[in-house]
Design a protein around this motif. Structure first.
Motif, short mmCIF file in Angstrom:
data_model
loop_
_atom_site.label_atom_id
_atom_site.label_comp_id
_atom_site.label_asym_id
_atom_site.label_seq_id
_atom_site.Cartn_x
_atom_site.Cartn_y
_atom_site.Cartn_z
N LEU A 157 -69.83 -23.97 -6.15
CA LEU A 157 -68.70 -24.40 -5.32
C LEU A 157 -68.35 -25.87 -5.59
O LEU A 157 -67.17 -26.24 -5.61
CB LEU A 157 -69.00 -24.19 -3.84
CG LEU A 157 -68.85 -22.73 -3.37
CD1 LEU A 157 -69.48 -22.52 -2.01
CD2 LEU A 157 -67.37 -22.33 -3.32
N MET A 198 -66.50 -25.78 -8.78
CA MET A 198 -65.14 -25.24 -8.57
C MET A 198 -64.22 -26.32 -8.03
O MET A 198 -63.07 -26.44 -8.43
CB MET A 198 -65.20 -24.06 -7.58
CG MET A 198 -65.81 -22.81 -8.17
SD MET A 198 -66.21 -21.58 -6.90
CE MET A 198 -64.57 -21.10 -6.35
N SER A 199 -64.77 -27.11 -7.09
CA SER A 199 -63.96 -28.19 -6.53
C SER A 199 -63.53 -29.15 -7.63
O SER A 199 -62.36 -29.56 -7.71
CB SER A 199 -64.80 -28.91 -5.46
OG SER A 199 -64.07 -29.96 -4.91
N SER A 247 -57.54 -27.20 -1.39
CA SER A 247 -58.33 -26.07 -1.91
C SER A 247 -59.67 -26.58 -2.44
O SER A 247 -60.72 -25.97 -2.19
CB SER A 247 -57.57 -25.35 -3.02
OG SER A 247 -56.30 -24.95 -2.55
N TRP A 283 -61.92 -27.46 0.48
CA TRP A 283 -62.55 -26.30 1.14
C TRP A 283 -63.80 -25.88 0.34
O TRP A 283 -64.83 -25.54 0.92
CB TRP A 283 -61.56 -25.13 1.26
CG TRP A 283 -61.12 -24.91 2.67
CD1 TRP A 283 -61.53 -23.88 3.48
CD2 TRP A 283 -60.19 -25.69 3.47
NE1 TRP A 283 -60.92 -23.99 4.73
CE2 TRP A 283 -60.10 -25.07 4.74
CE3 TRP A 283 -59.44 -26.83 3.24
CZ2 TRP A 283 -59.30 -25.56 5.77
CZ3 TRP A 283 -58.64 -27.31 4.26
CH2 TRP A 283 -58.57 -26.70 5.50
N CYS A 284 -63.70 -25.95 -0.99
CA CYS A 284 -64.88 -25.60 -1.81
C CYS A 284 -66.00 -26.59 -1.54
O CYS A 284 -67.16 -26.20 -1.34
CB CYS A 284 -64.52 -25.62 -3.31
SG CYS A 284 -63.43 -24.28 -3.79
N SER A 285 -65.68 -27.89 -1.52
CA SER A 285 -66.72 -28.91 -1.28
C SER A 285 -67.34 -28.73 0.11
O SER A 285 -68.54 -28.85 0.27
CB SER A 285 -66.14 -30.32 -1.33
OG SER A 285 -65.50 -30.52 -2.53
N PHE A 294 -58.44 -20.16 -0.88
CA PHE A 294 -59.74 -20.83 -0.89
C PHE A 294 -60.38 -20.87 0.49
O PHE A 294 -61.60 -21.04 0.61
CB PHE A 294 -59.63 -22.21 -1.55
CG PHE A 294 -59.57 -22.05 -3.05
CD1 PHE A 294 -60.73 -21.94 -3.77
CD2 PHE A 294 -58.36 -21.91 -3.69
CE1 PHE A 294 -60.70 -21.71 -5.14
CE2 PHE A 294 -58.31 -21.68 -5.06
CZ PHE A 294 -59.48 -21.58 -5.78
N ALA A 316 -64.08 -19.73 -0.71
CA ALA A 316 -65.20 -20.66 -0.57
C ALA A 316 -66.29 -20.12 0.37
O ALA A 316 -67.46 -20.04 -0.02
CB ALA A 316 -64.70 -22.04 -0.13
N ARG A 373 -69.95 -18.68 -0.90
CA ARG A 373 -71.13 -19.40 -0.39
C ARG A 373 -72.10 -18.43 0.30
O ARG A 373 -73.32 -18.52 0.15
CB ARG A 373 -70.68 -20.50 0.58
CG ARG A 373 -71.78 -21.10 1.42
CD ARG A 373 -72.79 -21.89 0.58
NE ARG A 373 -74.02 -22.11 1.31
CZ ARG A 373 -74.25 -23.10 2.16
NH1 ARG A 373 -73.32 -24.02 2.35
NH2 ARG A 373 -75.39 -23.22 2.80
#
Ligand code: NAD
Length: 481
Positions: A66, A69-70, A102, A105-107, A151, A155, A159
């Motif tokens: 993730l 991805m960020s 977006s 949200w991944c972070s 996302f 995300a 996760r």
């Protein structure tokens, strides 16, 4: 013309046929998107199933993915944002923010800590409540925030240990397809698959035997179909659906001081936000002042193609939605409403509609009772606050709402009486990955974001370790002779 493909099992999936994607600023088709076939949907589900057992094993690896991805999304800002503007219509600045959100949200879901939940730890037993992933998730998104809304699902689902098959709106498939292509560098094959196509492909996803969960964002009408389609095999469901958010202005406000906040809450993304202000209730004594302040804001905002850096608002995203806004505004005007600003489509090509503030309109008129999802805001006068609250709540919508007042505590007390998933005070549409978001009543089932959203992509498992030593629980010992 952008060259984008579906991604299945980590590989580009060739399109057998395509469909046109329209630039809402011109009304012309500017790109072709792949039309996913039933066989390709099966292949995507199979790829997600195959990837699941390994993906589910290592939470640290998922958190790192993730983070990666960020970084990929942030690195692709210059690639994704112009594509988003071209297919969605939103100004470049907004498109940049959407890519940024977006990545955020991944972070957020990479770093979210999941505390251990121990419900018993004594001589009898150690009992832990553990969250297990569900398996394959089918995710379906609308066209107003194609990336951020995707996302909001990708995300937390990844996760938690699920794998995913995603379908974007046929009006805005390109940015999502491109983002998923790029993200393959951060993910094992099959973990994140994307297919594109029309509503029928969405229906095939929700009735498909493989997914254990459907996460859907879109209209109430479609959400009900999704719920029916997911019911026969008891798929888990999150439905993020339409809203008709009220904003209630209290009698102690200075109209000029709330105009920017209410205007922004209603017209951001050209009103195409589930949780935009869609009706405003204003005390009679300050009604004309609030209408004038909002009309002033609306008549000064620069509307134009999203690619023009001067534009603050772009076109409506698609022709059916544009027609709907025209119809609802015309209906209100025919019924005696007054256009304090706007009131009509703009000249020229594309789906541009003048930012519209409607006065002398009240409940029972379609634009007050229904979700307009566009740049037109009805302002309704009230005499009695309890009556205004009753009218704000007299609806099957229950997404969010706001109360505006100089006395913050009083405003918060009134906001607490709104029947909706988010009740804002002196702001609207303040959304964040750590804040739960979902609807009461017909506006949704379940929530997204925060630990609550993550939990929505899991099943609860109780893990009970006996410490009594004889293998008997209180219940089983009773049946012994
Ligand atoms: P829509 O319901 O028409 O379409 C949304 C998605 O569902 C698209 O990908 C579409 O292809 C797919 N779809 C259509 N029919 C389907 C079916 N029978 N089965 C499965 N999938 C199907 O919505 P829209 O017009 O694109 O979006 C606007 C609506 O979405 C508004 O009502 C807005 O308020 C709502 N929305 C809600 C949220 C939220 O978080 N609550 C966020 C954004 C938008």
């Amino acid at each position: 013309m952008p060259n984008v493909t579906m991604t299945i099992g980590g590989q580009p999936a060739p399109a057998e046929t395509t469909f046109g994607v329209t630039d809402p600023a011109t009304g012309e088709v500017f790109a072709e998107a792949p039309e996913g076939t039933p066989a390709q949907l099966d292949a995507a589900m199979e790829a997600a199933s195959k990837a699941y057992p390994d993906w589910n094993l290592d939470e640290d690896a998922r958190r790192q993915a993730l983070r990666d991805m960020s970084a990929v999304l942030m690195g692709a800002l210059g690639d994704l944002a112009p594509l988003l503007t071209a297919e969605q219509g939103k100004p470049m600045n907004d498109a940049n923010l959407e890519v940024f959100a977006s990545a955020m949200w991944c972070s957020y879901f990479a770093e979210l800590e999941r505390p251990r939940e121990v419900v018993q730890d004594d001589g009898e037993a150690l009992v832990e409540v553990v969250r297990r992933p569900l398996g394959v998730v089918a995710a379906i998104t609308p066209g107003n925030f194609p990336l951020t809304l995707a996302f909001g699902k990708i995300a937390p689902a990844l996760r938690a240990g699920n794998t995913l098959v995603l379908k974007p709106s046929p009006f805005t498939p390109l940015t999502t397809l491109r983002a998923v292509e790029l993200l393959q560098s951060a993910l094992p094959p099959g973990v994140l698959n994307v297919v594109s196509g029309g509503d029928g492909l969405g229906a095939a996803m929700t009735s498909h035997p493989v997914p254990r969960k459907v996460s859907f964002t879109g209209s109430i009408e479609t959400g009900k179909k999704v719920a029916l389609s997911a019911a026969p095999d008891l798929k888990r469901l999150t439905l993020e659906l339409g809203g008709n958010d009220p904003a209630i202005v209290l009698d102690d406000v200075d109209p000029a001081s709330v105009a920017d906040g209410i205007f922004g809450g209603a017209f951001a993304n050209n009103g195409q936000v589930c949780s935009a202000i869609k009706r405003v209730y204003v005390p009679e004594a300050i009604y004309e002042d609030v209408v004038a302040a909002l009309a002033d804001r609306a008549s000064r905002v620069k509307v134009g193609p999203g690619a023009d850096p001067a534009s603050k608002l772009g076109p409506v995203n698609n022709a059916p939605q544009y027609e709907r806004v025209k119809e609802l505004v015309a209906d209100a005007l025919a019924g005696g409403a007054r256009a304090a600003a706007g009131g009509a489509p703009m000249d020229g090509p594309g789906y541009f509609f003048s930012p519209t503030v409607l006065a002398d309109v009240t409940d029972g008129v379609r634009i007050v009772d229904e979700e307009q999802f566009g740049p037109a805001l009805p302002v309704i006068a009230y005499r009695d606050l309890d009556d205004a609250l009753a009218r704000a709540n007299a609806t099957q919508f229950g997404l969010s709402g706001s109360v505006w007042g100089a006395d913050e505590d009083r405003a918060a007390e009134v906001a607490g009486r709104l029947e909706c998933g988010t009740a804002w005070v002196n702001v609207h549409m303040a959304l964040a990955p750590h804040q739960p978001f979902g609807g009461f009543k017909w506006s949704g089932v379940g929530v997204e974001n925060g630990p609550w959203g993550l939990a929505g992509f899991t099943e609860i498992q109780a893990v009970h370790r006996s410490r009594v030593g004889n293998g008997l629980s209180a219940a089983t010992s009773m049946v012994l002779p």
